[in-house]
Design a protein around this motif. Structure first.
Motif, PDB file in Angstrom:
ATOM      1  N   SER A 109      -8.937  -1.560   1.050  1.00  0.00           N
ATOM      2  CA  SER A 109      -9.625  -2.707   1.662  1.00  0.00           C
ATOM      3  C   SER A 109      -9.020  -3.022   3.021  1.00  0.00           C
ATOM      4  N   MET A 110      -7.702  -2.976   3.127  1.00  0.00           N
ATOM      5  CA  MET A 110      -7.046  -3.237   4.413  1.00  0.00           C
ATOM      6  C   MET A 110      -7.440  -2.190   5.446  1.00  0.00           C
ATOM      7  N   LEU A 111      -7.526  -0.939   5.012  1.00  0.00           N
ATOM      8  CA  LEU A 111      -7.921   0.120   5.953  1.00  0.00           C
ATOM      9  C   LEU A 111      -9.367  -0.055   6.387  1.00  0.00           C
ATOM     10  N   ALA A 112     -10.250  -0.418   5.469  1.00  0.00           N
ATOM     11  CA  ALA A 112     -11.657  -0.617   5.819  1.00  0.00           C
ATOM     12  C   ALA A 112     -11.835  -1.762   6.788  1.00  0.00           C
ATOM     13  N   LEU A 130      -0.291   1.587   8.313  1.00  0.00           N
ATOM     14  CA  LEU A 130       0.475   1.321   7.091  1.00  0.00           C
ATOM     15  C   LEU A 130      -0.396   1.477   5.850  1.00  0.00           C
ATOM     16  N   SER A 131      -1.645   1.035   5.936  1.00  0.00           N
ATOM     17  CA  SER A 131      -2.568   1.156   4.806  1.00  0.00           C
ATOM     18  C   SER A 131      -2.850   2.624   4.492  1.00  0.00           C
ATOM     19  N   ALA A 132      -3.057   3.438   5.524  1.00  0.00           N
ATOM     20  CA  ALA A 132      -3.318   4.863   5.314  1.00  0.00           C
ATOM     21  C   ALA A 132      -2.105   5.560   4.691  1.00  0.00           C
ATOM     22  N   LEU A 133      -0.907   5.190   5.132  1.00  0.00           N
ATOM     23  CA  LEU A 133       0.306   5.782   4.557  1.00  0.00           C
ATOM     24  C   LEU A 133       0.451   5.400   3.085  1.00  0.00           C
ATOM     25  N   THR A 134       0.129   4.138   2.763  1.00  0.00           N
ATOM     26  CA  THR A 134       0.198   3.694   1.359  1.00  0.00           C
ATOM     27  C   THR A 134      -0.790   4.455   0.493  1.00  0.00           C
ATOM     28  N   ALA A 167      -0.722   3.433 -14.183  1.00  0.00           N
ATOM     29  CA  ALA A 167      -2.109   3.697 -13.786  1.00  0.00           C
ATOM     30  C   ALA A 167      -2.741   2.456 -13.178  1.00  0.00           C
ATOM     31  N   ARG A 168      -2.530   1.314 -13.809  1.00  0.00           N
ATOM     32  CA  ARG A 168      -3.074   0.067 -13.243  1.00  0.00           C
ATOM     33  C   ARG A 168      -2.453  -0.236 -11.869  1.00  0.00           C
ATOM     34  N   GLY A 169      -1.157   0.000 -11.761  1.00  0.00           N
ATOM     35  CA  GLY A 169      -0.504  -0.246 -10.470  1.00  0.00           C
ATOM     36  C   GLY A 169      -1.052   0.628  -9.365  1.00  0.00           C
ATOM     37  N   LEU A 170      -1.268   1.921  -9.676  1.00  0.00           N
ATOM     38  CA  LEU A 170      -1.850   2.817  -8.678  1.00  0.00           C
ATOM     39  C   LEU A 170      -3.266   2.407  -8.312  1.00  0.00           C
ATOM     40  N   GLY A 171      -4.059   1.984  -9.319  1.00  0.00           N
ATOM     41  CA  GLY A 171      -5.428   1.530  -9.033  1.00  0.00           C
ATOM     42  C   GLY A 171      -5.445   0.309  -8.145  1.00  0.00           C
ATOM     43  N   ALA A 172      -4.597  -0.666  -8.447  1.00  0.00           N
ATOM     44  CA  ALA A 172      -4.538  -1.878  -7.618  1.00  0.00           C
ATOM     45  C   ALA A 172      -4.075  -1.556  -6.209  1.00  0.00           C
ATOM     46  N   THR A 173      -3.121  -0.629  -6.090  1.00  0.00           N
ATOM     47  CA  THR A 173      -2.632  -0.233  -4.755  1.00  0.00           C
ATOM     48  C   THR A 173      -3.745   0.409  -3.944  1.00  0.00           C
ATOM     49  N   LYS A 174      -4.532   1.257  -4.574  1.00  0.00           N
ATOM     50  CA  LYS A 174      -5.645   1.909  -3.866  1.00  0.00           C
ATOM     51  C   LYS A 174      -6.686   0.900  -3.408  1.00  0.00           C
ATOM     52  N   VAL A 175      -7.001  -0.068  -4.288  1.00  0.00           N
ATOM     53  CA  VAL A 175      -7.995  -1.080  -3.908  1.00  0.00           C
ATOM     54  C   VAL A 175      -7.485  -1.918  -2.748  1.00  0.00           C
ATOM     55  N   GLY A 176      -6.230  -2.370  -2.846  1.00  0.00           N
ATOM     56  CA  GLY A 176      -5.689  -3.241  -1.790  1.00  0.00           C
ATOM     57  C   GLY A 176      -5.525  -2.513  -0.469  1.00  0.00           C
ATOM     58  N   ALA A 177      -4.873  -1.322  -0.483  1.00  0.00           N
ATOM     59  CA  ALA A 177      -4.660  -0.578   0.759  1.00  0.00           C
ATOM     60  C   ALA A 177      -5.981  -0.082   1.330  1.00  0.00           C
TER      61      ALA A 177
END
Length: 272
Positions: free
Chosen positions: A71-74, A81-85, A59-69
């Motif tokens: 932010s990159m998309l924004a 690549l960010s949208a695919l992640t 769960a923490r890994g998925l949350g961190a992935t969403k925040v990082g990807a």
């Protein structure tokens, strides 16, 4: 301009969800654990061993992935690549939170269905973003275009059909000219050889009688000379025989005379 507004709007949903997951991990552990159990049930045994066993860590890994990807998309950094992640990371969330087919209560089922459809719509937006090339040629188009350019270069490097036909015609003409000249050369040589043979035959026919007469004359001359030489040799032999007989008689007389003289001389000496 639209992309600069739409990307942060789409990414804000996933950034907020990721922050909430990191801040309230305990609230998402149950759903994450159910997704992990489903994966272990669906996947073959050799692949199920690779599924993580700690739902809180997942769960923490998925949350961190969403925040990082998100932010990159924004920010517009590696948007595709960010949208695919984000799309990959949101699938477990959809299955954990919005499995409306498992709800018993009608209100909960309706709420989950609404959330499922909303998440599917956002997932579609992410898929559209992964295909957005910002007006630039995509990989598929660039690959196809590169193949066309390469094919044109290859076709340009190869001789064209007209050039090939011209080359073939030129080669055919040269071969025909060579064959014609060869036939002409051998024809002239054959004609000259025939002329020489005919001339030789005519010369032989014209001079064979003279050559025969000359040969007969030479043979007669040789025969006469041989007879003459034989006669001369016989005459010399007879003359030598005569001379030998004369000399023999002469030597015989001298010998008899010498014998008588000797007898006379030695007879007187023997009487004394």
């Amino acid at each position: 301009m639209i992309r600069k507004l739409a990307r942060p709007m789409l990414a804000s949903v996933y950034i907020a969800d990721g922050v909430d997951t990191l801040a309230n991990t305990e609230a998402h552990v149950e759903g994450t654990e159910s997704v992990i159990d489903r994966l272990r049930t669906v996947l073959p045994r050799q692949y199920a061993a690779f599924v993580p066993t700690d739902p809180e860590l997942v769960a923490r890994g998925l949350g961190a992935t969403k925040v990082g990807a998100g932010s990159m998309l924004a920010l517009g950094k590696f948007p595709r690549l960010s949208a695919l992640t984000l799309a990959i990371a949101s699938i477990p969330t959809i299955l954990a939170r919005h499995a409306f087919w498992e709800a018993d209560d009608s209100q909960e089922k309706s709420a989950r269905r609404s959330g499922f459809l909303t998440s599917i719509a956002l997932l579609g937006g992410l898929f559209i973003t992964t295909a957005d090339t910002q007006g630039k040629p995509g990989i598929a188009w660039r690959t196809k275009h590169a193949a066309k350019v390469t094919n044109k270069k290859v076709q340009k490097a190869l001789p064209t059909k007209s050039e090939t036909e011209k080359f073939a015609e030129s080669a055919s003409e040269q071969a025909s000219a060579l064959a014609e000249s060869t036939r002409g050369f051998f024809g002239e040589a054959t004609e000259k050889a025939s002329e020489y043979i005919e001339a030789a035959q005519e010369y032989f026919e014209d001079n064979k009688d003279d050559w025969l007469k000359a040969a007969e004359s030479n043979a007669e001359t040789a025969r006469k000379r041989a007879v003459k030489l034989a006669s001369q040799a016989q005459e010399r032999a007879d003359e030598a025989r005569k001379n030998a007989s004369k000399n023999a008689a002469k030597y015989q007389k001298q010998a008899d005379k010498a014998a008588k003289k000797a007898k006379k001389k030695w007879g007187k000496k023997l009487d004394i």
